[in-house]
Every structure is written in C-alpha cells, then in structure tokens.
Design a protein around this motif. Structure first.
Motif, short mmCIF file in Angstrom:
data_model
loop_
_atom_site.label_atom_id
_atom_site.label_comp_id
_atom_site.label_asym_id
_atom_site.label_seq_id
_atom_site.Cartn_x
_atom_site.Cartn_y
_atom_site.Cartn_z
N ILE A 114 3.13 4.05 13.77
CA ILE A 114 3.88 2.83 13.99
C ILE A 114 4.98 2.69 12.94
CG2 ILE A 114 3.68 0.31 14.08
CD1 ILE A 114 0.74 0.86 15.10
N ALA A 115 4.75 3.21 11.77
CA ALA A 115 5.75 3.27 10.70
C ALA A 115 5.84 4.70 10.18
CB ALA A 115 5.39 2.31 9.57
N ASP A 116 6.98 5.05 9.59
CA ASP A 116 7.20 6.40 9.08
C ASP A 116 6.76 6.56 7.63
OD1 ASP A 116 8.56 7.47 11.47
OD2 ASP A 116 10.13 6.03 10.93
N GLY A 117 6.72 5.47 6.88
CA GLY A 117 6.36 5.54 5.48
C GLY A 117 5.98 4.17 4.97
N LEU A 118 5.49 4.13 3.74
CA LEU A 118 4.98 2.88 3.16
C LEU A 118 5.42 2.75 1.72
CD1 LEU A 118 1.44 1.37 3.45
CD2 LEU A 118 2.32 1.91 1.17
N LEU A 119 5.71 1.52 1.33
CA LEU A 119 6.02 1.20 -0.05
C LEU A 119 5.19 -0.02 -0.45
CD1 LEU A 119 7.77 2.01 -2.47
CD2 LEU A 119 9.54 0.47 -1.62
N GLY A 120 4.41 0.12 -1.51
CA GLY A 120 3.57 -0.98 -1.98
C GLY A 120 3.45 -0.95 -3.48
N GLY A 121 2.76 -1.94 -4.02
CA GLY A 121 2.51 -1.97 -5.45
C GLY A 121 3.22 -3.07 -6.20
N ALA A 122 3.99 -3.91 -5.51
CA ALA A 122 4.64 -5.02 -6.20
C ALA A 122 3.61 -5.98 -6.78
CB ALA A 122 5.58 -5.76 -5.24
N THR A 123 2.47 -6.08 -6.11
CA THR A 123 1.36 -6.88 -6.63
C THR A 123 0.07 -6.07 -6.69
OG1 THR A 123 0.84 -7.77 -4.42
CG2 THR A 123 2.35 -9.03 -5.79
N TYR A 124 -0.03 -5.00 -5.92
CA TYR A 124 -1.20 -4.13 -5.96
C TYR A 124 -1.10 -3.18 -7.15
CZ TYR A 124 -2.57 -5.37 -1.16
OH TYR A 124 -2.98 -6.04 -0.03
N SER A 125 -2.26 -2.71 -7.62
CA SER A 125 -2.27 -1.66 -8.64
C SER A 125 -1.93 -0.32 -8.00
CB SER A 125 -3.66 -1.56 -9.28
OG SER A 125 -4.60 -1.07 -8.34
N THR A 126 -1.60 0.66 -8.83
CA THR A 126 -1.34 2.01 -8.33
C THR A 126 -2.54 2.53 -7.56
OG1 THR A 126 0.24 2.56 -10.07
CG2 THR A 126 -0.86 4.40 -9.00
N ALA A 127 -3.73 2.33 -8.10
CA ALA A 127 -4.94 2.81 -7.43
C ALA A 127 -5.09 2.19 -6.05
CB ALA A 127 -6.17 2.50 -8.28
N ASP A 128 -4.76 0.90 -5.91
CA ASP A 128 -4.90 0.23 -4.63
C ASP A 128 -3.86 0.67 -3.61
OD1 ASP A 128 -7.15 -1.20 -5.32
OD2 ASP A 128 -6.04 -2.94 -6.03
N THR A 129 -2.78 1.27 -4.07
CA THR A 129 -1.79 1.84 -3.16
C THR A 129 -2.14 3.27 -2.81
OG1 THR A 129 -0.03 0.43 -4.04
CG2 THR A 129 0.66 2.41 -2.87
N VAL A 130 -2.59 4.04 -3.80
CA VAL A 130 -2.85 5.47 -3.59
C VAL A 130 -4.16 5.71 -2.85
CG1 VAL A 130 -3.23 7.66 -4.76
CG2 VAL A 130 -1.48 6.10 -5.60
N ARG A 131 -5.19 4.92 -3.16
CA ARG A 131 -6.51 5.17 -2.58
C ARG A 131 -6.50 5.17 -1.05
NH1 ARG A 131 -8.83 1.16 -4.53
NH2 ARG A 131 -9.36 2.08 -6.55
N PRO A 132 -5.91 4.17 -0.38
CA PRO A 132 -5.89 4.21 1.09
C PRO A 132 -5.14 5.43 1.63
CG PRO A 132 -5.37 2.01 0.30
CD PRO A 132 -5.35 2.90 -0.90
N ALA A 133 -4.08 5.83 0.93
CA ALA A 133 -3.33 7.01 1.38
C ALA A 133 -4.18 8.27 1.29
CB ALA A 133 -2.05 7.16 0.57
N LEU A 134 -4.93 8.41 0.21
CA LEU A 134 -5.80 9.58 0.05
C LEU A 134 -6.90 9.59 1.11
CD1 LEU A 134 -6.20 9.65 -3.84
CD2 LEU A 134 -4.87 11.23 -2.44
N GLN A 135 -7.44 8.41 1.42
CA GLN A 135 -8.54 8.32 2.37
C GLN A 135 -8.10 8.49 3.82
OE1 GLN A 135 -10.13 4.47 1.39
NE2 GLN A 135 -11.40 5.25 -0.30
N LEU A 136 -6.89 8.03 4.14
CA LEU A 136 -6.49 7.93 5.54
C LEU A 136 -5.36 8.89 5.93
CD1 LEU A 136 -6.57 4.03 5.75
CD2 LEU A 136 -8.36 5.63 6.45
N ILE A 137 -4.36 9.04 5.08
CA ILE A 137 -3.24 9.91 5.40
C ILE A 137 -3.52 11.34 4.94
CG2 ILE A 137 -0.80 10.37 4.89
CD1 ILE A 137 -0.36 7.36 4.91
N ARG A 138 -4.09 11.46 3.76
CA ARG A 138 -4.54 12.73 3.22
C ARG A 138 -3.38 13.68 2.93
NH1 ARG A 138 -9.78 13.20 7.30
NH2 ARG A 138 -10.79 11.29 6.55
#
Length: 326
Positions: A114-138
């Motif tokens: 549905i989207a080509d890419g993601l940008l997050g972390g303005a309020t989330y920690s680095t871990a909270d941005t990276v962890r879902p990517a590792l688990q789901l996008i891989r």
C-alpha cells in the motif's frame, strides 16, 4: 547534492507512510513533499487530530491521505498477514493489538504494498522503528543483516566533500564478514547520492603499524570486501588520518589509491561509528542525515526525536530514493 535525486523522484509515483502523522514537523515536511511533487505522503493518525495540528501550523493537507488504524477497513487482512509472518509467535488478537500502533500499522502498509516506504521515529525510539521492519519486512535477497549509514553533507560554503559513515546505529560489534557486507551496502547508498565510494576500513593501525585482534578484524574485513566486490575502491586497515589526508598517506602508506582520498568510512563497532559521525557533525561543519537503514526488503528509515521539519523532508527524499528503481 539532492537536486538530481529530487528531479528523478518527481518523475515517479512514490508513496511514503509517516507513522506519526499528527506531529507538526511531519505535517510540515509532508505538505512540502506533496506540494513539490516529490512523493505521496500517507499519514497515520486520527484525521481530526492531524487536521487540527495542520491548521495550527498552516500546513496544507489537501489530497493528502490520512489513515486511522482504529477505523481501517482492511484491518482483518493486515492482522491475518501479520499473524502469518510472525509464524505463530503472536496470536491473531495480539497482532490486532500491535496494529493499533502507528509503527506496526505503517510497516504492514509497506509489507502489503500500500506504501513504498516508511519514515518514523519523530516520537518513537530507533528500536520501535527498526523492530517492526525486521519482523515483518525482513532483509532483501542476498543480505544477511540490516545495517545503517549516515550521510554527511557539508554546510553551505564549505569546501569539504560529502561523506558516508557506517555502521553507526545498528550493529554493536560486527564481525569481519558483517563489516564486508556493511561496506558493500554503504557503497551502494553512496552512489545514490552521486558519491564515488572510496572505502576505508578504519582502525588504530595503518597497514600493520599496530597489532591486535581488532586490527586483524578490520584487515580481514577489507580483504573480504575486496573479494566480494572487486569493482569497488577499498583499503584497510587505515587510521583516519591516513584515510583522509594525502600528506599523511604519503608518509604512512604510499602508493595506496584510496589512502588520503577516502569518503566512505567503515567503523569497527557502533561505539566508534556513533562517536565518529557526531564529531564530524558537531565540529566538522557537516549536516548528518540518518541513520539510513540498509539491507531491508523495502525502504524504512528512522528519524531523530530532535529532528526538524527540514530534516524530515530530506530523510523522506532519501527514503523515496532507496526504493528499488529509485
């Protein structure tokens, strides 16, 4: 140095999801991206809250899509897909609960195409941005790990050249094999920004001047990187002064093409990398963009919680540029 990248993005249709859609910095950058035709922003959050915040800062959100996870009509499909991806580690109910959060919801939008890419972390920690990517996008095919680099851009009027530094944010103590892979990924990222990568594996030793397992690791990493990517300009192990100063290079390691000319630096561990890029940023007259995540199946990037709207804008440009074919 972003001009050519921006021009190319204007010819494509790239959708970027922002996990913190109600943040004023995100809204300001998203409005600019839409206005300039660089990317199609997709904002996660309550539409009422997002529009109220946008009104308060004068950001124009016409034709920018806002998705509230609590009202998303395709939530069943997202939860079922996430449940399958997690391999039974989470129940379907647990997946639904996690998808109420912008970081997991946004990552699944990327996974579902549905989207080509993601940008997050303005309020989330680095871990909270990276962890879902590792688990789901891989990781993408051929990549065994996710790493990161920082792009350091000289401030206006500076005679300095742009630099790439890796890995400064993800891998704590990478092995020689992992460092070789990190170097290849950093080189590919450098080329995206029209930097011809001249790669130095950094150490407290220059070509055997020092001894120890850390020196051996960097020398071995350089050898592995050369074997894996013979077309790249690679040298190591080098001290930083020998890597960047032609005069020092002539004294310490004469005849090595990369020595004295390096622009892409591979650090032995996260301590050195994080300290190194921050010294360059604070004392060397550079703007630092990153961490730029490398090795994922789709572009996902992290913001500093202290970022400005301008930094969000440029990280969005970088994220869109990392899309395959970008």
């Amino acid at each position: 140095m972003f001009d050519n990248l921006v021009a190319g993005l204007k010819k494509r249709h790239t959708t970027l999801v922002f996990t913190e859609g109600a943040d004023p910095r995100i809204l300001s950058a998203a409005a600019r991206l839409k206005r300039e035709g660089i990317a199609e922003p997709l904002l996660i959050g309550s539409p009422e809250e997002v529009r109220d915040t946008a009104k308060g800062i004068g950001a124009e959100l016409a034709d920018i899509r806002i998705i509230d996870p609590l009202r998303y009509r395709r939530m069943d499909a997202l939860a079922e897909k996430m449940h399958a991806l997690r391999g039974g580690k989470l129940s379907l109910a647990d997946c639904r609960a996690q998808l109420q959060k912008g970081n997991y919801f946004g990552t699944m939008l990327v996974k579902m195409g549905i989207a080509d890419g993601l940008l997050g972390g303005a309020t989330y920690s680095t871990a909270d941005t990276v962890r879902p990517a590792l688990q789901l996008i891989r990781t993408k095919p051929g990549a065994s790990l996710v790493s990161s680099c920082f792009l350091l851009v000289p401030k206006p009027g500076s005679a300095q050249k742009p630099l790439v530094m890796a890995d400064c944010a993800i891998n704590l103590h990478p092995s020689a094999e992992e460092l070789a892979e990190i170097a290849a990924a950093a080189a590919d990222c450098a080329r995206l920004f029209e930097i011809d990568p001249q790669i130095a594996f950094l150490s407290y030793s220059t070509k055997g001047s020092g001894k120890g397992p850390d020196v051996d690791k960097m020398r071995r990493a350089a050898e592995l990187a050369k074997a894996a990517r013979p077309g790249l300009a690679i040298e190591g192990e080098l001290q930083f002064d020998a890597a960047v100063s032609p005069e020092v290079a002539r004294t310490k390691c004469p005849g090595l093409p990369v020595a004295g000319q390096a622009n892409t630096f591979i650090f032995p561990d996260i301590n050195a990398g994080n300290i190194g890029y921050k010294i360059a940023q604070r004392l060397g007259g550079y703007d630092a963009f990153g961490p730029i995540l490398l090795g994922l199946n789709a572009p996902v990037n992290d913001l500093s919680r202290g970022c400005s709207a301008e930094e969000v804008y440029y990280m969005a440009v970088i994220t869109a540029g990392l899309r395959p074919g970008g």
